[in-house]
Design a protein around this motif. Structure first.
Motif, PDB file in Angstrom:
ATOM      1  N   LEU A 163      -1.897   2.927 -11.810  1.00 36.47           N
ATOM      2  CA  LEU A 163      -2.435   2.244 -10.629  1.00 36.47           C
ATOM      3  C   LEU A 163      -2.392   3.172  -9.421  1.00 36.47           C
ATOM      4  CD1 LEU A 163      -3.497  -0.523  -9.715  1.00 36.47           C
ATOM      5  CD2 LEU A 163      -1.172  -1.126  -9.080  1.00 36.47           C
ATOM      6  N   SER A 164      -1.287   3.888  -9.273  1.00 40.43           N
ATOM      7  CA  SER A 164      -1.162   4.825  -8.144  1.00 40.43           C
ATOM      8  C   SER A 164      -2.236   5.896  -8.233  1.00 40.43           C
ATOM      9  CB  SER A 164       0.221   5.478  -8.145  1.00 40.43           C
ATOM     10  OG  SER A 164       1.225   4.510  -8.153  1.00 40.43           O
ATOM     11  N   ALA A 165      -2.437   6.438  -9.432  1.00 41.19           N
ATOM     12  CA  ALA A 165      -3.449   7.485  -9.625  1.00 41.19           C
ATOM     13  C   ALA A 165      -4.843   6.950  -9.304  1.00 41.19           C
ATOM     14  CB  ALA A 165      -3.395   8.012 -11.056  1.00 41.19           C
ATOM     15  N   TYR A 211     -11.173   1.186  -6.902  1.00 42.94           N
ATOM     16  CA  TYR A 211     -10.010   0.613  -6.239  1.00 42.94           C
ATOM     17  C   TYR A 211      -9.721  -0.805  -6.721  1.00 42.94           C
ATOM     18  CZ  TYR A 211      -6.800  -0.587  -2.472  1.00 42.94           C
ATOM     19  OH  TYR A 211      -5.695  -0.967  -1.762  1.00 42.94           O
ATOM     20  N   LEU A 235       1.467  -5.348  -7.118  1.00 41.32           N
ATOM     21  CA  LEU A 235       1.283  -4.093  -6.386  1.00 41.32           C
ATOM     22  C   LEU A 235      -0.152  -3.956  -5.884  1.00 41.32           C
ATOM     23  CD1 LEU A 235       3.328  -1.640  -8.627  1.00 41.32           C
ATOM     24  CD2 LEU A 235       3.892  -2.403  -6.323  1.00 41.32           C
ATOM     25  N   PRO A 277      -0.599   3.402   4.169  1.00 42.57           N
ATOM     26  CA  PRO A 277      -0.466   2.180   3.369  1.00 42.57           C
ATOM     27  C   PRO A 277      -0.004   1.034   4.255  1.00 42.57           C
ATOM     28  CG  PRO A 277       1.411   3.627   3.024  1.00 42.57           C
ATOM     29  CD  PRO A 277       0.502   4.328   3.976  1.00 42.57           C
ATOM     30  N   GLN A 320      -5.682   4.411  -7.380  1.00 40.30           N
ATOM     31  CA  GLN A 320      -5.831   4.138  -5.942  1.00 40.30           C
ATOM     32  C   GLN A 320      -5.954   5.439  -5.155  1.00 40.30           C
ATOM     33  OE1 GLN A 320      -2.586   1.484  -4.930  1.00 40.30           O
ATOM     34  NE2 GLN A 320      -3.922  -0.292  -5.244  1.00 40.30           N
ATOM     35  N   PHE A 321      -5.227   6.453  -5.586  1.00 39.15           N
ATOM     36  CA  PHE A 321      -5.327   7.760  -4.925  1.00 39.15           C
ATOM     37  C   PHE A 321      -6.752   8.304  -5.052  1.00 39.15           C
ATOM     38  CE2 PHE A 321      -3.925  11.709  -3.251  1.00 39.15           C
ATOM     39  CZ  PHE A 321      -4.554  12.713  -3.978  1.00 39.15           C
ATOM     40  N   ILE A 324       2.382   1.400 -13.250  1.00 40.19           N
ATOM     41  CA  ILE A 324       2.574   1.807 -11.845  1.00 40.19           C
ATOM     42  C   ILE A 324       1.946   3.178 -11.614  1.00 40.19           C
ATOM     43  CG2 ILE A 324       4.303   2.483 -10.133  1.00 40.19           C
ATOM     44  CD1 ILE A 324       6.160   0.378 -11.341  1.00 40.19           C
ATOM     45  N   LEU A 325       2.196   4.107 -12.537  1.00 42.65           N
ATOM     46  CA  LEU A 325       1.651   5.461 -12.384  1.00 42.65           C
ATOM     47  C   LEU A 325       0.121   5.449 -12.435  1.00 42.65           C
ATOM     48  CD1 LEU A 325       4.172   7.496 -14.597  1.00 42.65           C
ATOM     49  CD2 LEU A 325       4.030   7.449 -12.097  1.00 42.65           C
TER      50      LEU A 325
END
Lengths: 118, 226
Positions: free
Chosen positions: B94-96, B138, B173, B191, B98-99, B91-92
């Motif tokens: 993927l978030s990084a 992405y 996600l 989002p 995408q950011f 999760i972390l």
């Protein structure tokens, strides 16, 4: 010195004690350590030779040993030596073992006296 | 012919010992076996007999395995805390990813759009390249993270449950969440959740791509057992 357990496992720490004592004098690799254990204990202590490595790795992980790869006579082997932390640990283990050995010896002597009287 | 410590390696990995500790243990056992074999040969045995005697002296596989399992500090993190490796970390990451991708995409607008004076590269080809980089990150990140999950599971010979949880989480996600950049102010990003059908389809595609290495390995394992 670590606190004593109510029912200690008497063989706990014996391999570590012997290995640290051997490596205190000189750095050795696994095969040489096992041979030294066998020779210096008069074959009284003889373990499956491969099981020495988890003990060595555990001691290294705890900081009691350090290792390096060395090439001797064309053979590359991992040599182990004792660190200052390992020397402290050896002192503690030796103290514990000596206390244990003295206590057991006292009980055995008492038992022999009791037999002699009866 | 199997290598001498194949069983020891596979059982230790399956029991959760980290691959680097297993690799070192097997390497040292192999060196030790060579020394014992040489010793037995010096004692007059043939090479075959010397190797058999050496293997006996080294110890039975069960004893070698038990000795290593007693050292609990050598367990891999994916066994000690699978929720962290297959849940939290993906999760972390993927978030990084995408950011970073969104930042790249947004930063391209003032740089490369026509009439921009920010750089000498205000041309639609450079704009296309810049945006492609952002899009690759992405859309590629979930697949790469999935491959990393598969690789960890393969190296550690893990059972199927935790890798599937990690892959499903990443696919869900990445597939169902998206971002929409508003042209107004060129920096508003919000989002949004895609429609169910599109989102689930996207998630299935990501899951399929991400799970490929792991599925291939499991198939190979099943076929080799058969």
């Amino acid at each position: 010195m670590t606190p004593r357990e109510a029912n200690p496992n008497f063989m706990n720490g014996v391999p570590e004690l012997l290995i640290l004592q051997l490596l205190q004098r000189e750095e050795m690799y696994g095969y040489a350590i096992v041979q030294a254990l066998h020779d210096r204990t008069g074959a009284v202590i003889a373990v499956g030779e491969g099981v020495v490595y988890p003990v060595l790795h555990g001691l290294e992980r705890d900081g009691a040993l350090k290792s390096r790869r060395k090439i001797v006579n064309g053979r590359s082997r991992i040599y182990y030596s004792v660190t200052p932390a390992g020397s402290h640990r050896l002192t503690d283990l030796a103290e514990t073992w000596n206390s244990l050995a003295t206590a057991i010896k006292n009980i055995l002597i008492e038992g022999q006296h009791a037999e002699a009287i009866s | 012919m199997q290598k001498p410590f194949h069983e020891v390696r596979e059982r230790l990995l399956g029991a959760g010992i980290a691959p680097r500790h297993v690799r070192r243990y097997v390497a040292e056992l192999t060196d030790h076996l060579a020394d014992l074999t040489a010793e037995e040969q010096r004692a007059g045995h043939s090479q075959e007999d010397a190797k058999c005697a050496a293997l006996l002296r080294l110890g039975k596989p069960n004893d070698l395995i038990r000795a290593m399992l007693e050292q609990r500090q050598f367990q891999a993190w994916c066994v000690r805390a699978p929720w962290a490796i297959f849940g939290l970390a993906p999760i972390l990451l993927l978030s990084a990813a995408q950011f970073i991708a969104v930042r790249i995409l947004l930063s391209g607008i003032p740089k490369f759009m026509r009439n921009s004076t920010a750089t000498p590269f205000a041309h639609h080809e450079w704009f296309f390249v810049w945006f492609c980089i952002g899009l690759i990150i992405y859309f590629g990140a979930p697949v790469l993270i999935g491959w990393a999950i598969g690789l960890i599971a393969i190296r550690q010979r893990l059972k199927i449950i935790w890798p599937v949880i990690g892959l499903a989480l990443v696919a869900f996600l990445a597939g169902t969440m998206g971002f929409r950049a508003e042209a107004l102010g060129m920096s508003i990003v919000s989002p949004r959740v895609y429609g169910y059908v599109y989102g689930l389809l996207h998630a299935v595609v990501i899951f399929s791509l991400a799970a490929l290495p792991y599925v291939y390995w499991r198939l190979q394992k099943v076929l080799s057992v058969d």
